[in-house]
Scaffold this active site. Sequence first.
Site, PDB file in Angstrom:
ATOM      1  N   LYS A 210      65.685 -98.704  14.354  1.00 37.13           N
ATOM      2  CA  LYS A 210      64.368 -98.954  13.773  1.00 37.13           C
ATOM      3  C   LYS A 210      64.363 -98.532  12.311  1.00 37.13           C
ATOM      4  O   LYS A 210      64.452 -97.353  11.994  1.00 37.13           O
ATOM      5  CB  LYS A 210      63.272 -98.187  14.512  1.00 37.13           C
ATOM      6  CG  LYS A 210      61.881 -98.687  14.114  1.00 37.13           C
ATOM      7  CD  LYS A 210      60.748 -97.798  14.567  1.00 37.13           C
ATOM      8  CE  LYS A 210      60.359 -96.787  13.533  1.00 37.13           C
ATOM      9  NZ  LYS A 210      59.836 -97.346  12.270  1.00 37.13           N
ATOM     10  N   GLU A 284      69.158 -85.442  10.914  1.00 39.51           N
ATOM     11  CA  GLU A 284      69.425 -85.187   9.497  1.00 39.51           C
ATOM     12  C   GLU A 284      68.063 -85.146   8.831  1.00 39.51           C
ATOM     13  O   GLU A 284      67.426 -86.182   8.658  1.00 39.51           O
ATOM     14  CB  GLU A 284      70.334 -86.297   8.948  1.00 39.51           C
ATOM     15  CG  GLU A 284      71.123 -85.868   7.733  1.00 39.51           C
ATOM     16  CD  GLU A 284      70.358 -86.133   6.470  1.00 39.51           C
ATOM     17  OE1 GLU A 284      69.562 -85.246   6.095  1.00 39.51           O
ATOM     18  OE2 GLU A 284      70.542 -87.196   5.877  1.00 39.51           O
ATOM     19  N   CYS A 318      67.036 -86.386   0.505  1.00 32.74           N
ATOM     20  CA  CYS A 318      66.887 -85.167   1.307  1.00 32.74           C
ATOM     21  C   CYS A 318      67.731 -84.033   0.744  1.00 32.74           C
ATOM     22  O   CYS A 318      67.382 -82.875   0.895  1.00 32.74           O
ATOM     23  CB  CYS A 318      67.256 -85.447   2.756  1.00 32.74           C
ATOM     24  SG  CYS A 318      68.778 -86.382   2.914  1.00 32.74           S
ATOM     25  N   GLU A 415      59.387 -79.542   0.651  1.00 34.02           N
ATOM     26  CA  GLU A 415      60.151 -80.692   0.184  1.00 34.02           C
ATOM     27  C   GLU A 415      59.175 -81.695  -0.423  1.00 34.02           C
ATOM     28  O   GLU A 415      58.287 -82.198   0.257  1.00 34.02           O
ATOM     29  CB  GLU A 415      60.911 -81.345   1.344  1.00 34.02           C
ATOM     30  CG  GLU A 415      61.787 -82.488   0.887  1.00 34.02           C
ATOM     31  CD  GLU A 415      62.587 -83.095   2.028  1.00 34.02           C
ATOM     32  OE1 GLU A 415      62.020 -83.324   3.114  1.00 34.02           O
ATOM     33  OE2 GLU A 415      63.784 -83.343   1.828  1.00 34.02           O
TER      34      GLU A 415
END
Lengths: 507, 301
Positions: A210, A284, A318, A415
């Site tokens: 997806k 991850e 990331c 983040e």
Amino acid sequence: MTSDGKAIRPWSGPKGPAGWGLGDGQAIPWEYAPAPESRDIAKIRPQYGLFIGGREVPSSDGATFTSVDPSTEQPLAQLARATTADADRAVRAARRAQSRTWGRLHPRERAKYLFRIARILQERSREFAVLESIDSGKPIKESRDVDVPLAAAHFWYYAGWADKLEYAFPGRNARPLGVVAQIIPWNFPLLMLAWKIAPALAAGNTVVLKPASTTPLTALLFAEVCRQARLPGGVVNIVTGPGEIGMHLVTHPDVDKVAFTGSTSVGKLIQKGIAGTDKALTLELGGKAANIVFEDAALDQAVEGVINGIYFNQGEVCCAGSRLLVQESIAGPFIDKLKARLLTIRVGDPLDKNTDVGAINSRAQLEKITELVAAGTAEGAEIYQPPCDLPDRGFFFRPTLFTNVALSHRIAREEIFGPVLAVLTFRTPDEAIEKANNTEYGLSAGVWTEKGSRILAMVSRLKAGVVWANTFNKFDPTSPFGGYKESGFGREGGMHGLHAYVSLEDR
Amino acid sequence: MADRDPAEGRIEVWKTYKLYIGGAFPRTESGRTYVVSAADGTPLANACRASRKDVRDAVRAARSASGGWAGRTAMNRGQILYRVAELMEGRRAQFVEDVAQAEGLSAGKAGAAVDRAIDRWVWYAGWADKIAQVLGSSNPVAGPYFNFTIPEPTGVVGIVAPETSSLLGLVSRLAPALVGGSVAVVATSEARPLPAITLAEVLATSDVPGGVVNILTGLKAELAPAMAAHDDIDAIDAWGVPEALRREVELAAAENVKRVARRPKGVADARFDWLDDRAAERPEWIAAFLEMKTVWHPIGV
């Protein structure tokens, strides 16, 4: 005066950095002409279906959603919005293909299919690069030189493993896990697809993937590549739709393994979603990497590395080096160099070959960045943004640098996933380690020093899955990538990347 | 070389079989040839009977190409080997005809050998960026040092090719040397040299740089000792060295401490089954032409 005798037009833009031979702060005496990459090579259809069992099908209830060009806010295409029944159908197709074709194919032939896919990706690389930049907003020079070549390289690398698994796992039989559900983010749409699909297929699994809702187009072009390579139907299935469809796949009883790249908060939901089952999982997740610059570093190289570390892909990475830890003795001059370098960053049209920072992927992401930057100012950090013009339309954000940041500030802890750098200082290596590791994340880190023994000492104490020394944001299919702590578990890339897709049995 | 009835109207244009040195196709400097026959005795061609001086020229070409080939990224070498497979696939019919004639095989069996030769390039191509991961290591020494071991190519390898399997045997010995980053001087099968020259034509039009593979046809009794004695050859693949020459070749090889890759004990060249993947696809054949380099680096603030 120019060579043809015309007066140089006064430059209204930013001042140039010192040390360019122009005099301190003198205007940069040139402009860039537009250098747009042609959009024509990427044929965007008005409508896309799901890719299930080797065929394109509409969603079972006919529902669609829209993908938008983030640099213009114009709609690009209508995508089929998968239902849970569609997701079930995709899992069934994957199961059938795993047990009837792909799982039974001689590994040598599996390898040759993957080599074919790698070759076709190389052949159609510019088409993929343009489509990726249109759909995601990332600069063409990055999609062209990083995302697409690396995606092809991943297929290439894992193709070679398909018939060599006995050497990756000596003394054991490496068997496929079965059907894999893979959910990938919008920051590197094709590359994350390659990271997921290549090792899964090499090991004999079949997949239901997806893609992110804002960046589905290259995944659907990849479906066409699968057909071109005559990959047996059902080996790769691609369903587009909302997050609930991803969660449905995660919890589907006939899915053997889940691989997810995305935020830590969703990662936790997924880990909970498979709790108590036999499903395998790799995650991850997010990061808040420290880029540590010592006083003996090659400072100009370090400036380039820090800039690349946080502004590459609009900072939507990331493993971005979003926290700069600079040794106090050089903090002043180093920050001056960074600010000067920021003046030369070109923000704008993702398809312009000179663009360094393109469009933020979505309005929602732009709002998140805006909110966190406002929090940075409110909490007392000092903001710096170069005075560059932004396009009138589209989701753009100025490259941003914060000084006077405390470790407790939100911009130093959360983040941001945007072009925002938080600068902190340290005095001793111990303090650098203390600050670098003071985060729930542990994906990556950077160390800049000319002293090799210090690099290795820092490496051994940094709690991060990837440490770049005197470089940053380097990726290669042979090199394992993944996080410590809440940045996830499992590795992608290299021999270790195979581990996530096999079950090891006794011989 | 089968003659047609001249009355049919068209006379075939025959190919001159030459050597392959430094990316070019020279005749042997010696001016000598020998008659090569099909398995059924039909004469096929006059092949070059290469000399010691041709070996010298080939080694010079190989040495010049060595640095560039070893300096390529592993992935790039892998892609180049894969490209050889792509081009062989495109000329499959010619290879099948060559192998069938040379080895006296049916078209079906020759086809199987050619298919396997193509796939073998692919198998070894895949090793390019993996062999260091399997053979290299980081070594947990008992001290504050980062210690790691990486493989590097040996350099110039002299390959005395298998005698019986003219194409598949050659590919199975050549590919492992190349994928590790070494370059090769090949003495082909003496009695069945022609498929190797067709392979040279593929190599010449592939992305393999000139000089990385050099191919000599001729008498092994002349070529193998000359290769073994050459000081600028670093390793010798002695698979195809006739039993009677083995000791002489290995004695000469010792003069500059060449690495000698022997045929496995008890394996007869003529009876080796090159179609058997487990027997003929071996990472240790790559390792035979690799040197291991260990690096120590202190750890400390």
